[in-house]
Design a protein around this motif. Structure first.
Motif, PDB file in Angstrom:
ATOM      1  N   ALA A   1      29.811 -58.625 -45.816  1.00 39.95           N
ATOM      2  CA  ALA A   1      29.706 -58.162 -47.159  1.00 39.95           C
ATOM      3  C   ALA A   1      29.482 -56.849 -47.199  1.00 39.95           C
ATOM      4  O   ALA A   1      29.099 -56.114 -46.481  1.00 39.95           O
ATOM      5  N   GLY A   2      30.186 -56.402 -48.340  1.00 40.12           N
ATOM      6  CA  GLY A   2      30.081 -54.810 -48.642  1.00 40.12           C
ATOM      7  C   GLY A   2      30.907 -53.812 -47.736  1.00 40.12           C
ATOM      8  O   GLY A   2      30.816 -52.734 -47.849  1.00 40.12           O
ATOM      9  N   ALA A   3      31.935 -54.637 -47.062  1.00 36.33           N
ATOM     10  CA  ALA A   3      32.883 -53.810 -46.275  1.00 36.33           C
ATOM     11  C   ALA A   3      33.742 -53.050 -46.987  1.00 36.33           C
ATOM     12  O   ALA A   3      34.579 -52.165 -46.412  1.00 36.33           O
ATOM     13  N   GLY A   4      33.909 -53.391 -48.267  1.00 36.41           N
ATOM     14  CA  GLY A   4      35.154 -52.791 -49.156  1.00 36.41           C
ATOM     15  C   GLY A   4      36.227 -53.568 -48.964  1.00 36.41           C
ATOM     16  O   GLY A   4      37.370 -53.010 -49.513  1.00 36.41           O
ATOM     17  N   LYS A   5      36.239 -54.835 -48.559  1.00 30.05           N
ATOM     18  CA  LYS A   5      37.425 -55.476 -48.525  1.00 30.05           C
ATOM     19  C   LYS A   5      38.145 -55.643 -50.058  1.00 30.05           C
ATOM     20  O   LYS A   5      39.445 -55.460 -49.955  1.00 30.05           O
ATOM     21  N   SER A   6      37.389 -56.203 -50.937  1.00 29.54           N
ATOM     22  CA  SER A   6      38.144 -56.499 -52.195  1.00 29.54           C
ATOM     23  C   SER A   6      38.776 -55.138 -52.783  1.00 29.54           C
ATOM     24  O   SER A   6      39.907 -55.053 -53.136  1.00 29.54           O
ATOM     25  N   THR A   7      38.195 -53.973 -52.506  1.00 28.86           N
ATOM     26  CA  THR A   7      38.437 -52.604 -53.228  1.00 28.86           C
ATOM     27  C   THR A   7      39.838 -52.237 -52.432  1.00 28.86           C
ATOM     28  O   THR A   7      40.887 -51.962 -53.073  1.00 28.86           O
ATOM     29  N   VAL A   8      39.829 -52.324 -51.071  1.00 25.53           N
ATOM     30  CA  VAL A   8      41.087 -51.745 -50.534  1.00 25.53           C
ATOM     31  C   VAL A   8      42.145 -52.805 -50.470  1.00 25.53           C
ATOM     32  O   VAL A   8      43.334 -52.501 -50.399  1.00 25.53           O
ATOM     33  N   ALA A   9      41.816 -54.048 -50.228  1.00 25.54           N
ATOM     34  CA  ALA A   9      42.711 -55.306 -50.286  1.00 25.54           C
ATOM     35  C   ALA A   9      43.578 -55.338 -51.547  1.00 25.54           C
ATOM     36  O   ALA A   9      44.804 -55.409 -51.371  1.00 25.54           O
ATOM     37  N   GLN A  10      42.799 -55.115 -52.817  1.00 31.89           N
ATOM     38  CA  GLN A  10      43.747 -55.056 -53.923  1.00 31.89           C
ATOM     39  C   GLN A  10      44.755 -54.015 -53.893  1.00 31.89           C
ATOM     40  O   GLN A  10      45.870 -54.173 -54.440  1.00 31.89           O
ATOM     41  N   LEU A  11      44.224 -52.517 -53.581  1.00 35.39           N
ATOM     42  CA  LEU A  11      45.182 -51.562 -53.490  1.00 35.39           C
ATOM     43  C   LEU A  11      46.119 -51.808 -52.621  1.00 35.39           C
ATOM     44  O   LEU A  11      47.682 -51.522 -53.051  1.00 35.39           O
ATOM     45  N   ALA A  12      45.853 -52.269 -51.318  1.00 32.34           N
ATOM     46  CA  ALA A  12      46.973 -52.188 -50.298  1.00 32.34           C
ATOM     47  C   ALA A  12      48.077 -53.500 -50.762  1.00 32.34           C
ATOM     48  O   ALA A  12      49.191 -53.309 -50.770  1.00 32.34           O
ATOM     49  N   ALA A  13      47.332 -54.539 -51.373  1.00 35.63           N
ATOM     50  CA  ALA A  13      48.313 -55.847 -51.913  1.00 35.63           C
ATOM     51  C   ALA A  13      49.399 -55.137 -52.954  1.00 35.63           C
ATOM     52  O   ALA A  13      50.493 -55.610 -52.804  1.00 35.63           O
ATOM     53  N   ARG A  14      48.839 -54.296 -53.739  1.00 37.52           N
ATOM     54  CA  ARG A  14      49.817 -53.617 -54.812  1.00 37.52           C
ATOM     55  C   ARG A  14      50.616 -52.969 -54.232  1.00 37.52           C
ATOM     56  O   ARG A  14      51.972 -52.859 -54.541  1.00 37.52           O
ATOM     57  N   LYS A  15      50.477 -51.960 -53.171  1.00 41.03           N
ATOM     58  CA  LYS A  15      51.434 -51.217 -52.465  1.00 41.03           C
ATOM     59  C   LYS A  15      52.500 -52.000 -51.359  1.00 41.03           C
ATOM     60  O   LYS A  15      53.557 -51.690 -51.570  1.00 41.03           O
ATOM     61  N   LEU A  16      52.017 -53.268 -51.159  1.00 46.26           N
ATOM     62  CA  LEU A  16      52.818 -54.151 -50.271  1.00 46.26           C
ATOM     63  C   LEU A  16      53.862 -54.992 -51.118  1.00 46.26           C
ATOM     64  O   LEU A  16      54.415 -55.518 -50.369  1.00 46.26           O
ATOM     65  N   GLY A  17      53.421 -55.247 -52.304  1.00 47.63           N
ATOM     66  CA  GLY A  17      54.067 -56.110 -53.260  1.00 47.63           C
ATOM     67  C   GLY A  17      53.701 -57.626 -52.954  1.00 47.63           C
ATOM     68  O   GLY A  17      54.541 -58.671 -52.866  1.00 47.63           O
ATOM     69  N   CYS A  18      52.202 -57.824 -52.311  1.00 45.46           N
ATOM     70  CA  CYS A  18      52.027 -59.037 -52.213  1.00 45.46           C
ATOM     71  C   CYS A  18      51.076 -59.640 -53.291  1.00 45.46           C
ATOM     72  O   CYS A  18      50.359 -58.555 -54.037  1.00 45.46           O
ATOM     73  N   THR A  19      50.817 -60.897 -53.412  1.00 40.51           N
ATOM     74  CA  THR A  19      49.501 -61.362 -54.250  1.00 40.51           C
ATOM     75  C   THR A  19      48.306 -61.278 -53.434  1.00 40.51           C
ATOM     76  O   THR A  19      48.383 -61.591 -52.109  1.00 40.51           O
ATOM     77  N   TYR A  20      47.380 -60.733 -54.304  1.00 41.33           N
ATOM     78  CA  TYR A  20      45.894 -60.703 -53.655  1.00 41.33           C
ATOM     79  C   TYR A  20      45.276 -61.858 -53.943  1.00 41.33           C
ATOM     80  O   TYR A  20      45.104 -62.221 -55.100  1.00 41.33           O
ATOM     81  N   ILE A  21      44.659 -62.218 -53.065  1.00 42.88           N
ATOM     82  CA  ILE A  21      43.747 -63.644 -53.106  1.00 42.88           C
ATOM     83  C   ILE A  21      42.513 -63.161 -52.529  1.00 42.88           C
ATOM     84  O   ILE A  21      42.141 -63.274 -51.337  1.00 42.88           O
ATOM     85  N   ASP A  22      41.432 -63.268 -53.415  1.00 44.70           N
ATOM     86  CA  ASP A  22      40.027 -62.863 -53.066  1.00 44.70           C
ATOM     87  C   ASP A  22      39.333 -64.084 -53.121  1.00 44.70           C
ATOM     88  O   ASP A  22      38.916 -64.854 -53.831  1.00 44.70           O
ATOM     89  N   THR A  23      39.330 -64.637 -51.661  1.00 41.62           N
ATOM     90  CA  THR A  23      38.644 -65.667 -51.636  1.00 41.62           C
ATOM     91  C   THR A  23      37.095 -66.069 -51.856  1.00 41.62           C
ATOM     92  O   THR A  23      36.478 -67.017 -52.091  1.00 41.62           O
ATOM     93  N   GLY A  24      36.528 -64.943 -51.634  1.00 42.42           N
ATOM     94  CA  GLY A  24      34.919 -64.809 -52.060  1.00 42.42           C
ATOM     95  C   GLY A  24      34.864 -65.065 -53.524  1.00 42.42           C
ATOM     96  O   GLY A  24      34.069 -65.908 -53.923  1.00 42.42           O
ATOM     97  N   ALA A  25      35.833 -64.700 -54.157  1.00 41.76           N
ATOM     98  CA  ALA A  25      35.555 -64.838 -55.818  1.00 41.76           C
ATOM     99  C   ALA A  25      35.573 -66.213 -55.980  1.00 41.76           C
ATOM    100  O   ALA A  25      34.884 -66.936 -56.971  1.00 41.76           O
ATOM    101  N   MET A  26      36.201 -67.199 -55.130  1.00 42.60           N
ATOM    102  CA  MET A  26      36.317 -68.614 -55.452  1.00 42.60           C
ATOM    103  C   MET A  26      35.150 -69.332 -55.060  1.00 42.60           C
ATOM    104  O   MET A  26      34.539 -70.218 -55.758  1.00 42.60           O
ATOM    105  N   TYR A  27      34.265 -68.839 -53.934  1.00 36.71           N
ATOM    106  CA  TYR A  27      32.987 -69.437 -53.693  1.00 36.71           C
ATOM    107  C   TYR A  27      32.048 -68.983 -54.768  1.00 36.71           C
ATOM    108  O   TYR A  27      31.017 -69.517 -55.210  1.00 36.71           O
ATOM    109  N   ARG A  28      32.328 -67.598 -55.111  1.00 38.09           N
ATOM    110  CA  ARG A  28      31.284 -67.237 -56.268  1.00 38.09           C
ATOM    111  C   ARG A  28      31.480 -68.106 -57.386  1.00 38.09           C
ATOM    112  O   ARG A  28      30.717 -68.270 -58.158  1.00 38.09           O
TER     113      ARG A  28
END
Ligand code: DC
Length: 220
Positions: A12-39
């Protein structure tokens, strides 16, 4: 071209969603935030306005309909058709989400959905058990972490910006408790996969971390 499958795990708090969202955008991937699903499941549990027990959570998960949409670089989460994107980040949801995520029937439902989403094309998925359990054949596996002090500082800043009045000490305690619950649970605990690369972001800025992820992806 073959689909790119990127798995990012970490505490928790490692910054995953912030950087993952940005990286996914640059890589042209769909970003899937699995923590959001448990939330989302935790959010629905709270709507029952009853004491939160495992039985209640299991009853809620039986017919919950969680949907993630990733549109123009932004993730939205809905539960039974209601947009709960903002509401799943409250301290109340955070307080019970580890209990929710520890239950086998909750995990099997969410993992099934996660795999179905991943089968649609190139994805970057973040969570706790992506490299070890959800997508063990991912092309790139990263374990993203930072010191607990730094993670608490980042969450503190984020909560302050959202207008929540929390203390840094309390946040650090909450994060430590969540680390413990997520790492010690029986089913799919948070652990670095043997073939995942460790990325310690304690002294790194957001752009630097995003670039480090992209560099690793360009090697596949
Ligand atoms: O990343 P986050 O804080 O939004 O995650 C919320 C909770 O969900 C966290 O306490 C652990 C759990 N989780 C999990 O068990 N497995 C995942 N793949 C993602 C999150």
């Amino acid at each position: 071209m073959k689909n790119l499958v990127v798995a990012i795990d970490g505490p928790a708090g490692a910054g995953k969603s912030t950087v993952a969202q940005l990286a996914a955008r640059k890589l042209g991937c769909t970003y899937i935030d699995t923590g959001a699903m448990y939330r989302a499941v935790a959010w629905k549990t709270l709507q029952r306005k009853q004491p939160v027990t495992d039985e209640l959570i299991l009853d809620v998960v039986k017919d919950v309909h969680v949907e993630l949409a990733y549109v123009e670089g932004k993730t939205t989460v809905s539960v039974d058709g209601t947009d709960v994107t903002g509401e799943i980040r409250t301290p109340e949801v955070t307080a019970i989400v580890s209990q929710v995520a520890a239950l086998g029937p909750v995990r099997s439902r969410m993992v099934e959905l996660q795999r179905r989403m991943a089968a649609k094309g190139s994805v970057l998925m973040d969570g706790r058990d992506i490299a070890t359990s959800v997508l063990p054949d991912a092309n790139v596996k990263i374990f993203l972490t930072a010191s607990i002090e730094e993670r608490a500082r980042r969450r503190f800043k984020e909560m302050q910006e959202k207008g929540y009045n929390v203390s840094l000490e309390e946040l650090q305690k909450d994060i430590a408790a969540r680390d413990k619950a997520d790492s010690e649970r029986e089913i799919s605990p948070l652990v670095q996969a043997p073939d995942a690369e460790l990325l310690d972001t304690s002294n790194m800025g957001i752009d630097e971390v995003v670039q480090a992820i992209i560099d690793r992806c360009s090697r596949v």
